[in-house]
Design a protein around this motif. Structure first.
Motif, PDB file in Angstrom:
ATOM      1  N   TYR A  31       0.777  -1.117   0.063  1.00 15.46           N
ATOM      2  CA  TYR A  31       0.029  -0.199  -0.085  1.00 15.46           C
ATOM      3  C   TYR A  31       0.884   1.249  -0.096  1.00 15.46           C
ATOM      4  O   TYR A  31       1.886   1.289   0.817  1.00 15.46           O
ATOM      5  N   GLU A  32       0.458   2.296  -0.699  1.00 21.97           N
ATOM      6  CA  GLU A  32       1.013   3.520  -0.492  1.00 21.97           C
ATOM      7  C   GLU A  32      -0.193   4.596  -0.242  1.00 21.97           C
ATOM      8  O   GLU A  32      -0.636   5.296  -1.288  1.00 21.97           O
ATOM      9  N   PRO A  33      -0.607   4.650   0.777  1.00 20.84           N
ATOM     10  CA  PRO A  33      -1.758   5.540   1.243  1.00 20.84           C
ATOM     11  C   PRO A  33      -1.460   7.060   0.916  1.00 20.84           C
ATOM     12  O   PRO A  33      -0.315   7.498   1.419  1.00 20.84           O
ATOM     13  N   ARG A  34      -2.234   7.657   0.801  1.00 20.72           N
ATOM     14  CA  ARG A  34      -2.343   9.141   0.552  1.00 20.72           C
ATOM     15  C   ARG A  34      -2.958   9.910   1.655  1.00 20.72           C
ATOM     16  O   ARG A  34      -2.736  11.150   1.752  1.00 20.72           O
ATOM     17  N   SER A  35      -3.552   9.436   2.471  1.00 19.83           N
ATOM     18  CA  SER A  35      -4.282  10.015   3.607  1.00 19.83           C
ATOM     19  C   SER A  35      -4.434   9.111   4.882  1.00 19.83           C
ATOM     20  O   SER A  35      -4.436   8.083   4.656  1.00 19.83           O
ATOM     21  N   GLU A  36      -4.756   9.896   6.083  1.00 26.28           N
ATOM     22  CA  GLU A  36      -4.748   9.093   7.331  1.00 26.28           C
ATOM     23  C   GLU A  36      -6.024   8.170   7.129  1.00 26.28           C
ATOM     24  O   GLU A  36      -5.863   7.017   7.715  1.00 26.28           O
ATOM     25  N   ALA A  37      -7.223   8.445   6.606  1.00 25.38           N
ATOM     26  CA  ALA A  37      -8.032   7.590   6.142  1.00 25.38           C
ATOM     27  C   ALA A  37      -7.994   6.555   5.320  1.00 25.38           C
ATOM     28  O   ALA A  37      -8.234   5.333   5.703  1.00 25.38           O
ATOM     29  N   ASP A  38      -6.799   6.494   4.468  1.00 30.97           N
ATOM     30  CA  ASP A  38      -6.418   5.376   3.712  1.00 30.97           C
ATOM     31  C   ASP A  38      -5.385   4.383   4.839  1.00 30.97           C
ATOM     32  O   ASP A  38      -5.676   3.325   4.833  1.00 30.97           O
ATOM     33  N   VAL A  39      -4.813   5.019   5.711  1.00 26.45           N
ATOM     34  CA  VAL A  39      -4.085   4.402   6.612  1.00 26.45           C
ATOM     35  C   VAL A  39      -4.857   3.514   7.480  1.00 26.45           C
ATOM     36  O   VAL A  39      -4.962   2.485   7.862  1.00 26.45           O
ATOM     37  N   LEU A  40      -5.897   4.282   8.076  1.00 22.11           N
ATOM     38  CA  LEU A  40      -6.911   3.484   8.975  1.00 22.11           C
ATOM     39  C   LEU A  40      -7.712   2.288   7.982  1.00 22.11           C
ATOM     40  O   LEU A  40      -7.865   1.388   8.699  1.00 22.11           O
ATOM     41  N   ALA A  41      -7.842   2.659   6.871  1.00 19.84           N
ATOM     42  CA  ALA A  41      -8.642   1.483   6.268  1.00 19.84           C
ATOM     43  C   ALA A  41      -7.681   0.324   6.198  1.00 19.84           C
ATOM     44  O   ALA A  41      -8.027  -0.942   6.202  1.00 19.84           O
ATOM     45  N   VAL A  42      -6.336   0.530   5.925  1.00 27.02           N
ATOM     46  CA  VAL A  42      -5.579  -0.571   6.037  1.00 27.02           C
ATOM     47  C   VAL A  42      -5.423  -1.497   7.166  1.00 27.02           C
ATOM     48  O   VAL A  42      -5.411  -2.384   7.456  1.00 27.02           O
ATOM     49  N   LEU A  43      -5.062  -0.540   8.299  1.00 28.63           N
ATOM     50  CA  LEU A  43      -5.343  -1.066   9.764  1.00 28.63           C
ATOM     51  C   LEU A  43      -6.664  -2.199   9.792  1.00 28.63           C
ATOM     52  O   LEU A  43      -6.532  -3.066  10.393  1.00 28.63           O
ATOM     53  N   ARG A  44      -7.819  -1.370   9.325  1.00 26.97           N
ATOM     54  CA  ARG A  44      -8.999  -2.071   9.720  1.00 26.97           C
ATOM     55  C   ARG A  44      -8.915  -3.436   8.536  1.00 26.97           C
ATOM     56  O   ARG A  44      -9.372  -4.390   9.088  1.00 26.97           O
ATOM     57  N   LYS A  45      -8.505  -3.327   7.586  1.00 23.19           N
ATOM     58  CA  LYS A  45      -8.532  -4.623   7.020  1.00 23.19           C
ATOM     59  C   LYS A  45      -7.668  -5.774   7.221  1.00 23.19           C
ATOM     60  O   LYS A  45      -7.960  -6.666   6.963  1.00 23.19           O
ATOM     61  N   HIS A  46      -6.256  -5.257   7.757  1.00 22.96           N
ATOM     62  CA  HIS A  46      -5.264  -6.447   8.267  1.00 22.96           C
ATOM     63  C   HIS A  46      -5.388  -6.352   9.765  1.00 22.96           C
ATOM     64  O   HIS A  46      -4.393  -6.582  10.375  1.00 22.96           O
ATOM     65  N   ALA A  47      -6.607  -6.329  10.462  1.00 20.17           N
ATOM     66  CA  ALA A  47      -6.583  -6.082  12.050  1.00 20.17           C
ATOM     67  C   ALA A  47      -6.335  -7.641  12.404  1.00 20.17           C
ATOM     68  O   ALA A  47      -5.849  -7.716  13.658  1.00 20.17           O
TER      69      ALA A  47
END
Length: 492
Positions: free
Chosen positions: A23-39
């Motif tokens: 992943y190369e997130p562009r926003s904090e929302a993108d980062v949180l989405a990654v954390l949610r997906k890979h919890a």
């Protein structure tokens, strides 16, 4: 997101893997989405990859923060200046941004290609100063809520959490930005000198607190770059002289000298010529008796990233630095096979149960790079290499340009284990790290406190990998690390 998954290869080429997700997130929302997906999975952050340890490895998800590169300066009520930097911003870009404002960072490492997030994660340092992480005042972090388990954004500003975040190994979460004080830009005067004894080198620290020095193999004396803060010199002719010095350094040292080393060890493969070069040429290459004055970021940094190399760096408390230098010389002499240990050295190693292992690698490796030694102040962190209350630490950096690397690995393995046992030496987290978990835990008295804080931000251990779990004692130690397995599979 996610992008097609590339093969991740570190700077040294000794660690390579292909994660399931990149992943190369562009926003904090993108980062949180990654954390949610890979919890329930595993997430590691990859920075500039200027590291030799297994810290970045993840079979599941890897995140690059290269789009988190904003730089913002601010002024507090007391007039002090501060800078908030995105974790994916390279240090050289921070320095470039601060320069027009007459500012710079409070500490500068040897290279500037690192992302600032990666530099803080592993305790990057310069000489005659604290590590960069020591100065961090606030960290913005994406992690998991201890109670709900949901991902959210934290701002860490108080100890002990801040002490943990100042050197975090990627174990607390995904660092998004850091805030540090910005100090007024300063100039450094540098003059080169040679010494026969390390005690004479250390005695010069009061007058030259930023100095670092080199133990020259097979010459077994010291070349020192004395450095201290001085007023700038504004004369046009002097500025030209300084420009000539800096350009000459890049050509002769950053490039030319490394080409000579590669010729000696990878083309000619001559141990005799390597020894002769260090005995008769290397000690006399630096200009002496002339002071060069330049901006701190010009004097204190090198183009160390131009040639792929393999590196181990071990930190020794000040009270052991002279004995450690003697030990490094003894180990390299035995590995080279050119001389015998003194009776006192043999007895000391035999008493420690270290002699047989050293004799087993006798004659297998000839070192071909000056050994850089730098002083680092004791950090206000939990687990940086120079943390604790024992006073100053000295970092011994040993580099190899040789291919293949098997002989250097064997030497580095022994050096790290023996120095940990004899001197309480700590290997750099971001460089070759051959110690087992039990030994590592014995070197860091606050490691359990660090682990407890990590569990609060990461209850499921999402931000752990094999290396960090081994270090923290979260799983049974094994003899083979991931780097060993990659080496066995043909990675150089």
């Amino acid at each position: 997101m996610p992008k097609s998954t590339p093969e991740i290869i570190n700077f040294g080429g000794n660690v390579r893997f292909r994660p399931e997700n990149y992943y190369e997130p562009r926003s904090e929302a993108d980062v949180l989405a990654v954390l949610r997906k890979h919890a329930d999975g595993q997430i590691r952050v990859v920075a500039a990859r200027h590291s030799w340890s297994d810290l970045l490895i993840s079979d599941d998800a890897v995140v690059s923060l290269r789009h988190f590169n904003a730089i913002e300066t601010s002024t507090h009520e007391d007039g002090s200046r501060h800078v908030t930097v995105g974790a994916g911003c390279r240090i050289r870009e921070v320095l470039k941004s601060l320069r027009p404002q007459g500012l710079t960072l409070p500490a500068i490492g040897l290279i500037t290609e690192q992302f600032i997030g990666g530099a803080i994660a592993t305790g990057t340092h310069g000489s005659g100063n604290y590590s960069l992480g020591h100065y961090v005042e606030a960290i913005r972090l994406a992690a998991y809520d201890e109670d709900s388990g949901e991902p959210r954004i934290f701002t860490i500003t108080s100890v002990p959490e801040l002490q943990a975040a100042r050197c975090h190994l990627g174990c607390l979460g995904i660092v998004l930005s850091v805030t540090l004080p910005a100090r007024p830009e300063y100039h450094v005067g540098e003059i080169n000198a040679r010494y026969g004894q390390i005690d004479d080198v250390l005695a010069a620290e009061n007058d030259h607190p930023l100095q670092h020095f080199f133990l020259v193999p097979y010459h077994w004396a010291y070349v020192v770059q004395h450095r201290r803060v001085v007023p700038p010199v504004k004369r046009p002719l002097y500025r030209f002289d300084m420009w000539t010095y800096l350009v000459g350094w890049v050509i002769t040292m950053d490039v030319g000298l490394h080409l000579v080393f590669k010729l000696l060890v990878n083309v000619l493969r001559s141990r005799t010529l390597t020894r002769a070069f260090f005995q008769r040429v290397m000690p006399y290459m630096l200009l002496e008796d002339k002071i060069f004055v330049g901006r701190s970021d010009d004097i204190l940094t090198w183009r160390h990233e131009l040639f792929r190399h393999f590196e181990i760096e071990v930190f020794v408390p000040r009270q052991h630095v002279a004995a450690a230098a003697e030990h490094v010389q003894a180990v390299l002499t035995v590995c080279d096979g050119t001389d015998e240990l003194s009776p006192q050295q043999s007895q000391r190693l035999a008493d420690a149960g270290l002699l047989e292992e050293l004799l087993a690698i006798r004659g297998t490796y000839t070192h071909h790079y000056p050994i850089c030694i730098r002083r680092v102040f004791s950090d206000d962190t939990l687990i940086s290499m120079s943390s604790g209350e024992s006073g100053d630490w000295y970092a011994f950096s040993l580099i190899s340009l040789e291919q293949p690397r098997d002989a250097f690995r064997a030497f580095a393995d022994y050096l790290a284990r023996s120095m940990a046992q004899l001197f309480g030496a700590r290997p750099h987290w971001g460089k070759y790290f051959p110690l087992d978990g039990e030994t590592t835990r014995s070197l860091y008295p606050r490691l359990e406190e660090f682990d407890a804080i990590c569990r609060r931000f990461d209850p499921r251990g999402v931000f752990q990998n094999h290396f960090t779990r081994k270090v923290l004692g979260r799983e049974p130690d094994t003899e083979a690390s991931l780097s060993s397995s990659t080496a066995a599979s043909g990675v150089p």
